[in-house]
Design an enzyme around this catalytic site. Structure first.
Site, mmCIF file in Angstrom:
data_model
loop_
_atom_site.group_PDB
_atom_site.id
_atom_site.type_symbol
_atom_site.label_atom_id
_atom_site.label_comp_id
_atom_site.label_asym_id
_atom_site.label_seq_id
_atom_site.Cartn_x
_atom_site.Cartn_y
_atom_site.Cartn_z
ATOM 1 C CG ASP A 237 -2.077 -0.971 0.952
ATOM 2 O OD1 ASP A 237 -1.882 -2.176 1.205
ATOM 3 O OD2 ASP A 237 -3.120 -0.541 0.452
ATOM 4 C CE LYS A 248 -5.917 -5.492 4.199
ATOM 5 N NZ LYS A 248 -6.663 -4.372 4.848
HETATM 6 O O1 MRU Z 1 -7.782 -2.975 2.739
HETATM 7 P P1 MRU Z 1 -7.476 -3.376 1.335
HETATM 8 O O2 MRU Z 1 -8.247 -4.566 0.871
HETATM 9 O O3 MRU Z 1 -7.582 -2.193 0.393
HETATM 10 O O4 MRU Z 1 -5.941 -3.793 1.387
HETATM 11 C C1 MRU Z 1 -5.305 -4.203 0.202
HETATM 12 C C2 MRU Z 1 -3.901 -4.627 0.400
HETATM 13 O O5 MRU Z 1 -3.359 -4.578 1.477
HETATM 14 C C3 MRU Z 1 -3.151 -5.047 -0.827
HETATM 15 O O6 MRU Z 1 -2.227 -6.053 -0.525
HETATM 16 C C4 MRU Z 1 -2.397 -3.822 -1.384
HETATM 17 O O7 MRU Z 1 -3.275 -2.759 -1.550
HETATM 18 C C5 MRU Z 1 -1.727 -4.121 -2.652
HETATM 19 S S1 MRU Z 1 -2.912 -4.328 -3.928
HETATM 20 C C6 MRU Z 1 -2.164 -4.554 -5.405
#
Ligand code: MRU
Length: 338
Positions: A237, A248
């Protein structure tokens, strides 16, 4: 090379680009439904509720969404555009792609004459969408070089097609290798508490015909200890300037377990996820989410009343635990170069 098409249209324009249509990821895997977004409130709600989620997809949806919402506005003007952009940028704090996309849109708007603003915003948003598709392919090609026939890959959350406009980040190498006829098996952490691994990663890989096995997050370390996993691939992220990586929640323990058992741990992300303005992981704002995500399993309450929760959406993996960063600019090996 044949590039696989994404299993669903995560973000698309509504007619005349006066809004967007997003795949409702809350409903998966039970239903493939779409939500139309035409107002600021609808856009912020779609991002906050994870109707559209995953760092690159949030960036694309924010860009197209701001352009679409602005085109739909009854009382447009630069002040209103700034207000829309600000509200959307604040919808979720951790994924840097959101602010990156909004900044790009506002920079483009600043160069456009008033009577071309709507068109300029839509054009820039469309560019961001197209670049995201291309970045996924570049990540896939770079990462596929690390995949060999018969390998087992472990992933966390969903960093696949559903998290981007294209074929994903962490899953892009898997899709590219699969398209080249390389047989692989993916193990997907279910990813508590919102189950992106079980609901989304399993859904899209099954659709693509790629073998996938789901495990509880707590089983990942013992799976690594058994020697079943050849490599871990995760998304990001935000990557700080020193390489520390927010992803995550549950990614950090996975990286620790991978290191303990000598398994390579790869972070896959487009360069738009690298935030040079954030020095290290300690400076990354981690989103805290609502108590109910832990207090309920579906409709059933599973937590005694009055018990507080700790519910961060993300954690930070120190750069020392990352084997390779697989980016659209190629494979980067620590120490990170910025
Ligand atoms: O809370 P989310 O579902 O938006 O979290 C998503 C993640 O943590 C993904 O691993 C990250 O955004 C990379 S997506 C290519």
């Amino acid at each position: 090379m044949h590039i696989p098409t994404p299993p669903a249209n995560v973000v698309a324009w509504l007619p005349d680009r006066r809004g967007i249509r997003v795949l409702d990821q809350r409903a998966l895997p039970l239903a493939e439904t779409y939500v139309d977004v035409q107002t600021l409130d609808e856009l912020v709600h779609a991002i906050r509720t994870l109707t559209v989620r995953g760092a690159p997809a949030i960036g694309v949806a924010a860009a197209m969404g701001v352009a679409g919402v602005y085109a739909h506005e009854r009382a447009p003007g630069r002040a209103r555009l700034a207000a829309i952009a600000h509200a959307v940028a604040e919808a979720r704090p951790t994924a840097v792609n959101l602010r990156w996309a909004i900044t790009r849109l506002l920079d483009r708007a600043a160069q456009a004459p008033d009577d071309e603003l709507v068109h300029a915003l839509a054009h820039e948003a469309q560019c961001i969408h197209g670049e995201d598709v291309a970045m996924c392919v570049a990540i896939g090609e770079a990462g596929a070089a690390l995949l060999h026939p018969g390998m087992c890959v472990l992933t966390h959350c969903n960093a696949g097609a559903l998290a981007t406009a294209g074929i994903g980040t962490a899953l892009a190498p898997v899709y590219v290798a699969h398209a080249r006829g390389v047989p692989l098996t993916v193990y997907a952490d279910e990813t508590r508490p919102l189950l992106q691994g079980a609901r989304l990663t399993a859904w899209e890989l099954q659709r693509a015909g790629i073998p996938v096995t789901v495990l509880p997050d707590g089983a990942a370390a013992s799976l690594l200890a058994r020697g079943v996993i050849d490599a871990v691939f995760v998304g990001a992220d935000r990557i700080a300037a020193n390489g520390d990586t927010a992803n995550k929640v549950g990614t950090y323990p996975l990286a620790l377990a991978a290191r303990a058992h000598g398994v390579p741990f790869h972070v896959c992300a487009p360069w738009s996820t690298v935030d040079v303005a954030t020095r290290d992981g300690a400076a990354i704002e981690i989103e805290q989410r609502h108590r109910d995500e832990l207090a309920f399993a579906g409709d059933r309450r599973v937590l005694p009343d009055g018990v507080p929760v700790y519910n961060p959406a993300f954690d930070v993996t120190p750069r020392a635990l990352v084997t390779h960063y697989i980016t659209d600019r190629g494979v980067v090996t620590p120490p990170f170069l910025l």
